[in-house]
Design an enzyme around this catalytic site. Structure first.
Site, PDB file in Angstrom:
ATOM      1  N   ASP A  27       1.066  -5.041 -20.657  1.00 51.22           N
ATOM      2  CA  ASP A  27       2.052  -6.044 -20.247  1.00 51.22           C
ATOM      3  C   ASP A  27       1.817  -6.547 -18.819  1.00 51.22           C
ATOM      4  OD1 ASP A  27       3.573  -6.220 -22.559  1.00 51.22           O
ATOM      5  OD2 ASP A  27       4.999  -4.676 -21.948  1.00 51.22           O
ATOM      6  N   TYR A  30       7.775 -14.317 -23.389  1.00 52.39           N
ATOM      7  CA  TYR A  30       8.622 -13.191 -22.946  1.00 52.39           C
ATOM      8  C   TYR A  30       9.583 -13.667 -21.842  1.00 52.39           C
ATOM      9  CZ  TYR A  30       9.936  -8.689 -20.942  1.00 52.39           C
ATOM     10  OH  TYR A  30      10.640  -7.604 -20.493  1.00 52.39           O
ATOM     11  N   HIS A  58      -8.843   7.431  -1.826  1.00 54.89           N
ATOM     12  CA  HIS A  58      -7.808   6.988  -0.897  1.00 54.89           C
ATOM     13  C   HIS A  58      -6.461   6.889  -1.624  1.00 54.89           C
ATOM     14  CE1 HIS A  58      -6.694   3.854   2.476  1.00 54.89           C
ATOM     15  NE2 HIS A  58      -5.752   4.746   2.277  1.00 54.89           N
ATOM     16  N   HIS A  75       0.860  -1.189   0.000  1.00 52.27           N
ATOM     17  CA  HIS A  75       0.000   0.000   0.000  1.00 52.27           C
ATOM     18  C   HIS A  75       0.891   1.231   0.000  1.00 52.27           C
ATOM     19  CE1 HIS A  75      -3.092   2.876   0.832  1.00 52.27           C
ATOM     20  NE2 HIS A  75      -2.765   3.055   2.096  1.00 52.27           N
ATOM     21  N   HIS A 104       0.909   5.781  -1.046  1.00 49.04           N
ATOM     22  CA  HIS A 104       0.176   6.971  -1.464  1.00 49.04           C
ATOM     23  C   HIS A 104       1.005   7.653  -2.547  1.00 49.04           C
ATOM     24  CE1 HIS A 104      -3.103   7.297   1.652  1.00 49.04           C
ATOM     25  NE2 HIS A 104      -2.346   6.335   2.151  1.00 49.04           N
TER      26      HIS A 104
END
Length: 230
Positions: free
Chosen positions: A120, A227, A169, A95, A97
């Site tokens: 991708d 790939y 958020h 998480h 910001h």
């Protein structure tokens, strides 16, 4: 996996987040789960990155009970554990910001697939959750943040788009482990920045042609992916 090894891996992932400049002050956290043991290691709440040590990582179980720590776990722990309970294929959660991804969250918009860089790593748009209701806010905010995310992925494979914009958020990402989740946070911030610039240059830009989206996603993630190295 030993508790010490789990803590070490999560510490290194948190420091990678700091190294990549995806967090300001203490605005972020990374966790990883040992599925066999049902134990999660996560960053402690409010501790500056330059003060963190591997032994500071907090161990909790899937019901948010602290197993081993002298510090309190991240305030976002209930969101992480909710994701682990509902997305059984993931092993790490991040998480942040970060600036551009958070800007999309603040406009409450999904990020369309404008180009092959996006294709991708995420199949289709990077979704934006519904805005949290007053009833959810009044219940358990961090748990309900997890609900926002899992409701957004109802009927969708979370590994096909391992990154989400939480409305109002900020972003959450996940992967096979903590390192993978941090990599997706780095990728998401770049995709968010590219998408912002795309919309700035041409406001009516539409999504990438589906055939190109399919080609780029499947060459990395499909059963016949080619790939990279074997």
């Amino acid at each position: 996996m030993s508790h010490l090894e789990l803590k070490r891996q999560v510490y290194e992932a948190n420091m990678e987040l700091h190294l990549r400049k995806l967090v300001v002050l203490t605005w972020g956290n990374v966790s990883q789960i040992d599925r066999a043991a049902g134990i999660i290691a996560i960053k402690p709440s409010g501790v500056a990155y330059d003060q963190l040590r591997a032994e500071d990582m907090v161990l909790v179980d899937l019901e948010n009970r602290v197993v081993d720590s002298r510090l309190r776990p991240s305030s976002d722990t209930k969101t992480h554990t909710h994701l682990y309970r509902h997305f059984d294929t993931i092993g790490g959660v991040t998480h942040t910001h970060s600036t551009y991804a958070t800007a999309w969250a603040q406009t409450q918009q999904a990020i369309p697939c404008f180009g092959t860089t996006h294709a991708d790593y995420a199949y289709g748009d990077i979704p934006c959750t519904a805005l949290m209701t007053d009833e959810q806010i009044a219940r358990d905010y961090e748990e309900e943040t997890g609900v926002q995310i899992t409701e957004c992925y109802r009927g969708r494979n979370p590994m096909e788009a391992p990154m989400v914009i939480v409305a109002g958020h900020a972003p959450f990402t996940w992967g096979r482990n903590a390192h993978d989740a941090v990599s997706h946070a780095v990728i998401l911030e770049e995709i968010a920045r590219m998408a912002y610039l795309t919309r700035t240059l041409r406001a009516d830009t539409g999504p990438l042609k589906q055939a190109i989206t399919d080609k780029h996603y499947l060459r990395k993630h499909g059963k016949n992916a080619y790939y990279g190295q074997k």
